[in-house]
Design a protein around this motif. Structure first.
Motif, short mmCIF file in Angstrom:
data_model
loop_
_atom_site.label_atom_id
_atom_site.label_comp_id
_atom_site.label_asym_id
_atom_site.label_seq_id
_atom_site.Cartn_x
_atom_site.Cartn_y
_atom_site.Cartn_z
N THR A 30 0.83 -1.36 -0.01
CA THR A 30 0.00 -0.15 -0.10
C THR A 30 0.90 1.38 0.05
OG1 THR A 30 -1.57 -1.10 1.33
CG2 THR A 30 -2.00 1.16 1.29
N MET A 64 -4.57 6.48 -1.48
CA MET A 64 -3.92 5.22 -1.16
C MET A 64 -4.19 4.33 -2.24
SD MET A 64 -2.06 6.08 1.41
CE MET A 64 -1.18 4.47 1.83
N THR A 66 -3.35 0.32 -3.58
CA THR A 66 -2.82 -0.99 -3.29
C THR A 66 -2.54 -1.57 -4.56
OG1 THR A 66 -5.01 -1.30 -1.85
CG2 THR A 66 -3.69 -3.28 -2.56
#
Length: 117
Positions: A30, A64, A66
């Motif tokens: 992440t 963010m 992933t």
């Protein structure tokens, strides 16, 4: 002769399971990637995704992303470099100014300036 064929079939099955188990190992990371909107999401994910190698999912609220990738074929740095080349900064990779400047107006996020050490 039948025993020989059974042994060959068993070996092929064992080897195919071993090979497929090694190729499906994935790493998940992440990271923060700067952007603003749904168009940013599309551009970031398109730049980072590689079929059967890397998958990127970016959240415009949290900024963010992933990253899920096959470490035998790529790594986090390579994915972030591709995203930076599309105009989006991360904490470790800055997009080229000319590419950032060419982003749509709504995609031009506030760039964080790094402190010199």
């Amino acid at each position: 002769m039948k025993t020989f064929y059974k042994i060959i079939v068993a070996l092929v099955l064992v080897l195919s399971v071993t090979v497929s188990a090694q190729s499906t190992t994935k790493v998940t990371k992440t990271v923060k990637i700067y952007g603003n909107c749904g168009m940013c999401k599309k551009n970031i994910e398109t730049a980072g995704n590689q079929k059967n190698i890397a998958k990127v999912q970016w959240d415009s609220e949290t900024k963010m992303a992933t990253l899920v990738f096959n470490p035998a074929k790529t790594n986090q740095e390579e994915i972030l470099k591709r995203i930076a080349a599309a105009g989006y900064d991360s904490d470790n990779h800055k997009a080229p100014d000319a590419v950032y400047d060419s982003l749509h107006g709504c995609c031009q996020y506030d760039r964080v300036t790094k402190k010199q050490k």
